[in-house]
Write a protein that holds these residues in place. Structure first.
Motif: not given
Lengths: 199, 216
Positions: B12, B15, B22, B35-36
């Motif tokens: 994992y 961010c 994430h 990063c989303s």
């Protein structure tokens, strides 16, 4: 198998590994550094550095930053005075750079850190969609740039060292360097976990 | 969220900009994962990271020596000539009696950049040779402590500002060090901003896991 709450995961500030928050003095499982050592004093430590920085920022603006010795006469200029002089001479971009680096960034940093530290105790902006992690990241990223003015003074003092014209650094240089140094320390001392209200 | 054990947390990543969790997925060589939430780069995958890093840090180190050894700029005012080198700027502060600022500047523009590049050179050399896991770990910890305090890029911008202030008063001649410093700053920015410390820890894990598996 272990069950972990996603909210209890923290990032080690040193090696960026994801860790499970086990309260006081959690050593990072990868690098072994304690994740925020002084658990009980995190806010106080950050406050102390921040107040020192703000105090140091006052003489930094009052005393002369640069002293020009020309044919025996001394002429000092403060940070703001220097910016105004550059603006009047027509070098607008440089005046803007110095203005941002020595006035806007430090003040913005003080305000953001005060806001973050106050919002730990009092529910400020809880309902608003402000990402405090992004704010914190911003202060860490732009903070060092306020050193520009100190470096410029150091360069000019070393360069203009002639028989009849000399530039000497003023008292404000020390105060300003200290102020920047302590804001950087304050930002580093701030515990990111406090943002989520996880302590 | 369920986990095998604590070490499974290595898959994992949080961010560094907006603190979103994430899961790490394998990506192709030379690509990056973002990063989303905020689009910041989470990690890159480079199959030859140790070799690339070693080349970059050694060239950075050479450029650093060049930048310190030769004059940065030379000015001429009314027939008087004066030049500065990087060490001269902070020695000048000491001579002027500004010990505190002098000390801070010495560390920010000389000691820390030098330490960063020396440690990176040793680190990548050891990673390349796949030796001394303990020293690598100590170096990585040291690096993440001193990296925020290395300010060569800011010093470079300050030189530009100082020179623009002097335009009109003096004739300015750019020295050898100036160009070396540009190269050094570019390399420093690339290494400290682009190679995240996270990737180096992953690389260390990959290398020594394979080593241990081979031995066991």
């Amino acid at each position: 198998m272990i069950e972990v709450d996603e909210k209890k995961l923290v990032r080690c500030p040193v090696c960026e590994a994801v860790n499970i928050d086990k309260g006081a003095d959690t050593p990072c499982r990868r690098c072994g550094c304690t994740i925020y050592r002084h658990q009980k004093f995190t806010v106080q430590k950050s406050w102390a550095y921040l107040i020192t920085a703000i105090i140091a920022y006052i003489p930094a603006n009052l005393y002369p930053m640069l002293i020009t010795k020309q044919f025996g006469s001394n002429e000092g200029s403060t940070i703001l005075g220097g910016i105004v002089m550059l603006w009047e001479h027509g070098s607008y971009p440089i005046a803007m750079v110095i203005f941002f680096a020595s006035i806007v960034i430090p003040v913005l940093k003080f305000l953001i850190l005060i806001y973050l530290l106050v919002s730990v105790k009092y529910p400020l902006g809880k309902d608003k969609k402000i990402n405090k992690h992004k704010m914190y990241f911003l202060t860490e990223a732009v903070g060092p740039w306020s050193m520009i003015d100190v470096f410029v003074v150091a360069i000019l003092a070393a360069l203009i060292h002639l028989a009849n014209i000399q530039i000497i650094a003023g008292t404000a240089a020390t105060a300003f360097a200290l102020s920047v140094f302590f804001t950087l320390l304050a930002a580093h001392a701030f515990d990111e976990r406090l943002i989520g209200g996880r302590i | 969220m369920k986990l095998e054990n604590e070490d499974a947390l290595d898959h994992y990543i949080i961010c560094r900009k907006c603190h979103t969790l994430h899961e790490e997925i394998p990506i192709h060589d030379g690509t990056k994962a973002c990063c989303s939430e905020c689009g910041a780069v989470l990690y890159r995958y480079d199959g030859k990271l140790a070799e690339h890093g070693l080349a970059l840090s050694i060239s950075g180190f050479i450029l650093f020596i060049l930048a310190n050894a030769f004059p940065l700029v030379k000015i001429e005012i009314l027939g008087h000539e004066q030049f500065i080198t990087i060490p001269k700027t902070f020695i000048g502060l000491f001579e002027g009696g500004f010990y505190l600022v002098g000390l801070i500047c010495t560390f920010l523009i000389f000691v820390f950049p030098l330490m960063v590049f020396l440690s990176y050179s040793v680190l990548f050399a050891l990673l390349h040779m796949k030796k001394k896991e303990k020293i690598i770990k100590e170096l990585l910890i040291l690096l993440s402590y001193i990296m925020p305090w290395s300010m060569s890029d800011i010093f470079f911008v300050s030189i530009l500002v100082a020179l623009i202030k002097l335009i009109g008063y003096a004739q300015i001649h750019i020295g050898v060090s100036f160009w070396a410093l540009i190269g050094f700053v570019v390399l420093e920015l690339y290494i400290t901003k682009n190679l995240h410390i996270y990737e180096l820890w992953m690389l260390k894990k990959r290398i020594f896991q394979r080593e241990n598996n081979d031995r066991g």
